[in-house]
Scaffold this active site. Sequence first.
Site, mmCIF file in Angstrom:
data_model
loop_
_atom_site.group_PDB
_atom_site.id
_atom_site.type_symbol
_atom_site.label_atom_id
_atom_site.label_comp_id
_atom_site.label_asym_id
_atom_site.label_seq_id
_atom_site.Cartn_x
_atom_site.Cartn_y
_atom_site.Cartn_z
ATOM 1 N N TYR A 56 -2.136 -11.508 -10.560
ATOM 2 C CA TYR A 56 -2.809 -10.296 -11.073
ATOM 3 C C TYR A 56 -1.798 -9.179 -11.379
ATOM 4 C CZ TYR A 56 -5.919 -6.153 -10.745
ATOM 5 O OH TYR A 56 -6.595 -4.968 -10.960
ATOM 6 N N LEU A 102 2.047 -21.371 -9.294
ATOM 7 C CA LEU A 102 0.670 -21.497 -9.794
ATOM 8 C C LEU A 102 -0.324 -21.875 -8.694
ATOM 9 C CD1 LEU A 102 1.230 -23.163 -13.307
ATOM 10 C CD2 LEU A 102 0.996 -20.739 -12.767
ATOM 11 N N SER A 145 -1.884 -12.986 -0.109
ATOM 12 C CA SER A 145 -2.300 -11.610 0.203
ATOM 13 C C SER A 145 -3.732 -11.478 0.714
ATOM 14 C CB SER A 145 -2.116 -10.742 -1.039
ATOM 15 O OG SER A 145 -2.929 -11.228 -2.085
ATOM 16 N N THR A 175 2.945 -3.241 0.551
ATOM 17 C CA THR A 175 1.520 -2.917 0.689
ATOM 18 C C THR A 175 1.278 -1.781 1.673
ATOM 19 O OG1 THR A 175 -0.547 -3.772 1.593
ATOM 20 C CG2 THR A 175 1.431 -4.801 2.389
ATOM 21 N N TYR A 194 -0.687 -10.615 7.447
ATOM 22 C CA TYR A 194 -0.303 -10.293 6.065
ATOM 23 C C TYR A 194 0.586 -9.045 6.031
ATOM 24 C CZ TYR A 194 -0.651 -8.123 1.495
ATOM 25 O OH TYR A 194 -0.335 -7.480 0.324
#
Length: 333
Positions: A10, A32, A82, A122, A146
Amino acid sequence: MILVTGGAGYIGSFAVLKLSMQNEKIVIFDNLSTGHIETINTLKKINPDICFVQGDLNNISDIENIFKKYEISEVIHFAGLSIVEESIKNPSKYYKNNVAGTVNLLNAMVKYNVLKIVFSSTASVYGEPEYTPIDENHPKKPVNPYGKTKLIIENIMDDYDKAYNLKSIRLRYFNVIGADNLSRIGEWHDTETHLIPNIIKSAYIKTSPFKIFGDDYATPDGTCIRDYINVCDLADAHYLAIKYLRKENKTDVFNLGTGTGTSVKEIFNLTRGVLGKDIPFEIAPKRKGDPAILCASSKKAQEILGWKINHSIKESIKTAYLWEDKLQKLKTI
Ligand code: UDP
């Protein structure tokens, strides 16, 4: 040439689009596993000069081959997993993919003397907020594997700077939303956990109402408040970070958010307005580890990188909706 790991995903795909619009030469490296070959094909259609190599960061020869074959000047590193809940259930997968994979990448960079990296970090590195808005000096106490993997990587990057002079810009994203205004690329997760795509999906699948995870938080309307930032604005920050690294050759860290908090109910109502239809919903139990309020101070990115926010939440919802509409139509073909 810039190596973009995770460029089929994304946020990575939006960074590739932005960089290629700035005439940067790009090679994408992606296994992928969560990204899509269709995204690569779309990017290559827009710019046939974009190169793609399918490979895995856990395979050292895959990554070394890239540095042997291409003249890499910088790396932007998006590749990684994620999903918070998955990281709690299966931390081994996260430490292997995110931490071990990144160490392989950094080692190859040092070996081939490529010493500049922009890293996709993040807001999860901060954990439960001790004050708001959160600036870059806020204590870092991640509450799930994460967030821990991202903080560990940031710490490793500091050590690689000291020992090998590898300079890194760490961009700590808050809640990323929206899609391309021509619906060429957008958010496309096989397991969707994010708020806006989930609200939009519920408008299509009437039998599965949108779930508001908790409505008794200590916030004005009882639902969680987050800082939603448009993906194209986020992509701009990556280009600015590359330019900053080239010019200053300095390690640094920047929050990327808008500084404005919006509640789940507010997002739901905005989305309902944009779609112009009723969306079924229900109140569901709180999700584990969701803080009541997460809001960024991005003053530093604005002052030092010259970053500007150009898109509103409403625009993001609209592009996300048009993108989801395209995905839903593809499903019915
Ligand atoms: N959320 C929700 N229903 C959903 C998905 C998310 O109520 O189907 C809430 C979630 O509890 C959080 C906010 O929306 O308060 C943003 O969640 P998201 O997963 O998009 O991002 P996060 O903040 O977890 O990174």
